[in-house]
Write an enzyme that holds these catalytic residues in place. Structure first.
Site, PDB file in Angstrom:
ATOM      1  N   CYS A 100      20.698  52.414  54.722  1.00  0.00           N
ATOM      2  CA  CYS A 100      20.368  51.967  53.355  1.00  0.00           C
ATOM      3  C   CYS A 100      20.524  50.465  53.123  1.00  0.00           C
ATOM      4  O   CYS A 100      19.559  49.795  52.767  1.00  0.00           O
ATOM      5  CB  CYS A 100      21.214  52.730  52.343  1.00  0.00           C
ATOM      6  SG  CYS A 100      20.762  54.461  52.271  1.00  0.00           S
ATOM      7  N   LYS A 151      12.997  71.349  64.342  1.00  0.00           N
ATOM      8  CA  LYS A 151      14.068  71.168  63.356  1.00  0.00           C
ATOM      9  C   LYS A 151      14.095  72.354  62.387  1.00  0.00           C
ATOM     10  O   LYS A 151      15.157  72.920  62.104  1.00  0.00           O
ATOM     11  CB  LYS A 151      13.795  69.875  62.599  1.00  0.00           C
ATOM     12  CG  LYS A 151      14.993  69.256  61.966  1.00  0.00           C
ATOM     13  CD  LYS A 151      14.600  67.901  61.401  1.00  0.00           C
ATOM     14  CE  LYS A 151      15.697  67.253  60.630  1.00  0.00           C
ATOM     15  NZ  LYS A 151      15.252  66.046  59.940  1.00  0.00           N
ATOM     16  N   GLU A 186      18.748  58.779  44.751  1.00  0.00           N
ATOM     17  CA  GLU A 186      19.992  59.347  45.291  1.00  0.00           C
ATOM     18  C   GLU A 186      21.010  58.243  45.493  1.00  0.00           C
ATOM     19  O   GLU A 186      20.647  57.114  45.804  1.00  0.00           O
ATOM     20  CB  GLU A 186      19.723  60.092  46.597  1.00  0.00           C
ATOM     21  CG  GLU A 186      19.258  59.241  47.771  1.00  0.00           C
ATOM     22  CD  GLU A 186      20.357  58.568  48.548  1.00  0.00           C
ATOM     23  OE1 GLU A 186      21.500  59.034  48.433  1.00  0.00           O
ATOM     24  OE2 GLU A 186      20.085  57.576  49.238  1.00  0.00           O
ATOM     25  N   LYS A 209      18.175  48.006  54.963  1.00  0.00           N
ATOM     26  CA  LYS A 209      16.793  48.285  54.549  1.00  0.00           C
ATOM     27  C   LYS A 209      16.562  47.894  53.079  1.00  0.00           C
ATOM     28  O   LYS A 209      15.580  47.229  52.748  1.00  0.00           O
ATOM     29  CB  LYS A 209      16.536  49.791  54.738  1.00  0.00           C
ATOM     30  CG  LYS A 209      15.266  50.327  54.123  1.00  0.00           C
ATOM     31  CD  LYS A 209      15.053  51.778  54.514  1.00  0.00           C
ATOM     32  CE  LYS A 209      15.904  52.770  53.740  1.00  0.00           C
ATOM     33  NZ  LYS A 209      15.522  52.967  52.341  1.00  0.00           N
TER      34      LYS A 209
HETATM   35  C1  UDX Z   1      25.028  53.614  50.719  1.00  0.00           C
HETATM   36  C2  UDX Z   1      25.399  53.662  49.218  1.00  0.00           C
HETATM   37  O1  UDX Z   1      26.805  53.504  49.074  1.00  0.00           O
HETATM   38  C3  UDX Z   1      24.906  54.950  48.598  1.00  0.00           C
HETATM   39  O2  UDX Z   1      25.206  54.964  47.210  1.00  0.00           O
HETATM   40  C4  UDX Z   1      23.411  54.956  48.815  1.00  0.00           C
HETATM   41  O3  UDX Z   1      22.741  55.893  48.154  1.00  0.00           O
HETATM   42  C5  UDX Z   1      23.138  55.007  50.298  1.00  0.00           C
HETATM   43  O4  UDX Z   1      23.639  53.806  50.852  1.00  0.00           O
HETATM   44  P1  UDX Z   1      25.961  54.589  52.969  1.00  0.00           P
HETATM   45  O5  UDX Z   1      24.875  53.825  53.655  1.00  0.00           O
HETATM   46  O6  UDX Z   1      26.197  55.991  53.369  1.00  0.00           O
HETATM   47  O7  UDX Z   1      25.754  54.609  51.395  1.00  0.00           O
HETATM   48  O8  UDX Z   1      27.313  53.809  53.284  1.00  0.00           O
HETATM   49  P2  UDX Z   1      28.426  53.019  52.477  1.00  0.00           P
HETATM   50  O9  UDX Z   1      29.668  53.817  52.485  1.00  0.00           O
HETATM   51  O10 UDX Z   1      27.954  52.520  51.199  1.00  0.00           O
HETATM   52  O11 UDX Z   1      28.634  51.792  53.494  1.00  0.00           O
HETATM   53  C6  UDX Z   1      27.548  50.963  53.880  1.00  0.00           C
HETATM   54  C7  UDX Z   1      27.985  49.941  54.884  1.00  0.00           C
HETATM   55  O12 UDX Z   1      28.877  49.010  54.311  1.00  0.00           O
HETATM   56  C8  UDX Z   1      28.726  50.514  56.098  1.00  0.00           C
HETATM   57  O13 UDX Z   1      28.300  49.852  57.262  1.00  0.00           O
HETATM   58  C9  UDX Z   1      30.188  50.210  55.817  1.00  0.00           C
HETATM   59  O14 UDX Z   1      30.981  50.108  56.975  1.00  0.00           O
HETATM   60  C10 UDX Z   1      30.060  48.892  55.090  1.00  0.00           C
HETATM   61  N1  UDX Z   1      31.184  48.621  54.191  1.00  0.00           N
HETATM   62  C11 UDX Z   1      31.396  49.391  53.100  1.00  0.00           C
HETATM   63  C12 UDX Z   1      32.032  47.529  54.458  1.00  0.00           C
HETATM   64  O15 UDX Z   1      31.841  46.804  55.445  1.00  0.00           O
HETATM   65  N2  UDX Z   1      33.041  47.270  53.574  1.00  0.00           N
HETATM   66  C13 UDX Z   1      33.277  48.022  52.480  1.00  0.00           C
HETATM   67  O16 UDX Z   1      34.206  47.707  51.737  1.00  0.00           O
HETATM   68  C14 UDX Z   1      32.422  49.118  52.222  1.00  0.00           C
END
Ligand code: UDX
Length: 434
Positions: A258, A35, A149, A261
């Site tokens: 995230c 990597k 973060e 977990k």
């Molecule tokens: C998340 C947090 O938003 C971020 O602040 C943190 O630091 C990392 O975790 P991420 O995992 O990248 O970010 O995705 P996010 O856009 O938050 O969506 C998480 C999950 O929720 C996805 O599976 C998404 O499809 C789902 N989701 C999100 C929904 O089902 N409905 C929504 O309205 C929003």
């Protein structure tokens, strides 16, 4: 500033590249030799919208990569720990082995004062533990802060440069000044808290958002029974500023590295402290069950078809990323396969995703086939399901689909259901009957 970033995953790499773009001097460390070689050769190792451009601009100028944690520590004033904290397979508590290993190595590499920031998502009290590990090994002075973060995958670059807020857990005035200076070009909206509060803010934020998604998914189930439309209901709820219109999109459940977990980890912390976090527990249970319910929506269409073919659009856990970790799409596919095995019946599954196929191949490559584009995937299929909300899929021209049966199960509600019906499709989606 001279910054060392430990870990070059979905948090470490955008963070390193972002700070490099702001003119800091960055050295990123990762244990994986291939990597690091790839990154130093100018080849980015993950897909994140807009990141490659910034990476190309800064590589070997403001940012370099190394496998030597000692070098990373020696050449920086601030050390950011951004290694993974995956869930323990049984207890689901955050596995801290990478954090503690990093702490041990930092301790052996310290020769002069450093500011150490934990960016990884960690249980409350980790800062104290890491501080103790380092103090046991060295007398060199250091400060340890929590700097969680909040970058969303797919929007990491945008979120890095335009954060809603920066949370920093420290009571030390000197550290606060350094962090203010570091974030000056992008935000003056910094909330300083004690270290434990900062650690908890991260978990509590993600758990709250997970609950919100679980709630809207349950309301979507109710809509299907009472003849309401989840898009209209979510719009109406979201217009109340106290509730807010974000994270009210019903779908196949939350996934990614995230939310699953972090909800499990905060629930574990609560249980350990004999606190009832019943809402979080309900969201975890509801989200797990959702995979089965979503799979049933698909199975219903093909249960009685001999050797059916299922076409899948979307494998990533959400649009805009190649990440398939805890992807509802992958879980739903596995559940469909599992159910057909139980029926003692065969099913052919063929998938397409614009970015996530390489990752998906490592997870389900032995069970499904892959297509080259969103039209060939549907050829001769008995049902087409949409599992990730890629914007390309919104443009799907239904008249170009050469399916055996005109069945669509849209678990992201991204197609115009009425148009699909007009074109003769049997169209099923989430939270409304069309
Ligand atoms: C998340 C947090 O938003 C971020 O602040 C943190 O630091 C990392 O975790 P991420 O995992 O990248 O970010 O995705 P996010 O856009 O938050 O969506 C998480 C999950 O929720 C996805 O599976 C998404 O499809 C789902 N989701 C999100 C929904 O089902 N409905 C929504 O309205 C929003």
């Amino acid at each position: 500033m001279k910054i060392g970033v430990i870990g070059t995953g979905y948090v470490g790499l955008p963070t390193g590249v972002g700070f490099a773009e702001l003119g800091n001097s960055i050295i990123c460390c990762d244990k994986m030799i291939e990597k690091v070689e790839q990154l130093n050769a100018g080849k980015i190792t993950l897909y994140e919208e807009g990141l490659e451009e910034l990476f190309n601009k800064n590589i070997n100028k403001n940012i370099v990569f190394t496998t030597s944690l000692e070098k990373c520590v020696k050449e920086s004033d601030i050390i950011i720990i951004a290694v993974g904290t995956p869930p323990h397979p049984i207890t689901k508590e955050a596995d801290m082995k990478y954090i503690f290993a990093a702490a041990e190595e930092i301790a052996s590499s310290l020769t002069e004062y450093k500011l150490i920031a934990i960016k990884s998502t960690v249980p409350v009290g980790t800062g104290d533990q890491v501080e103790a590990i380092i103090k046991e090994k060295t007398n060199v002075s250091f400060d340890l802060i929590s700097l969680p973060e909040f970058l969303r995958e797919g929007f990491a670059v945008r979120d890095f440069f335009h954060p809603d807020r920066v949370i920093c857990g420290t009571n030390n005035e000197k550290c606060k000044e350094v962090i203010r200076e570091l974030y000056k070009p992008i935000s003056d909206n910094i909330l300083f808290t004690n270290r434990r509060s900062s650690e908890l803010i991260k978990y509590a934020s993600n758990a709250f958002l997970s609950i919100k998604i679980h709630y809207i998914n349950e309301i979507a189930n109710l809509c299907e029974e009472v003849g309401a439309d989840i898009s209209e209901v979510a719009n109406g709820i979201g217009m109340d500023k106290r509730i807010g219109d974000k994270f009210l999109v019903a779908g196949p459940g939350y996934g990614g590295s995230c939310f699953p977990k972090d909800t499990n980890a905060i629930a574990y912390i609560a249980r350990e402290n004999k606190i009832d976090l019943s809402l979080v527990e309900a969201a975890i249970k509801g989200n797990n069950n959702r995979v089965k319910d979503m799979a049933q929506k698909i199975i219903k269409k093909i249960k009685n078809v001999k050797d059916p073919t299922l076409a899948v659009l979307g494998l990533a856990f959400k649009g805009g990323t190649d990440d398939c970790r805890q992807s509802p799409a992958i879980d739903i596919i596995q559940e469909v396969i599992h159910c057909f095995e139980n029926f003692n019946k065969k099913i052919n599954i063929i998938c397409y995703d614009p970015k996530a196929m390489p990752q998906a191949k490592t997870l389900i490559g032995d069970k499904v086939k892959f297509a080259d584009d969103m039209y060939s995937v549907a050829e001769n299929a008995d049902v087409l399901t949409i599992l990730t909300e890629w914007s390309d899929f919104k443009e799907l021209d239904l008249s170009k689909l050469k399916m055996k049966q005109k069945n669509i199960v849209d678990l992201r509600n991204i197609l115009d259901g009425k148009k699909a019906k007009e074109k003769g499709f049997d169209y099923t989606c989430i939270g409304k009957i069309i």
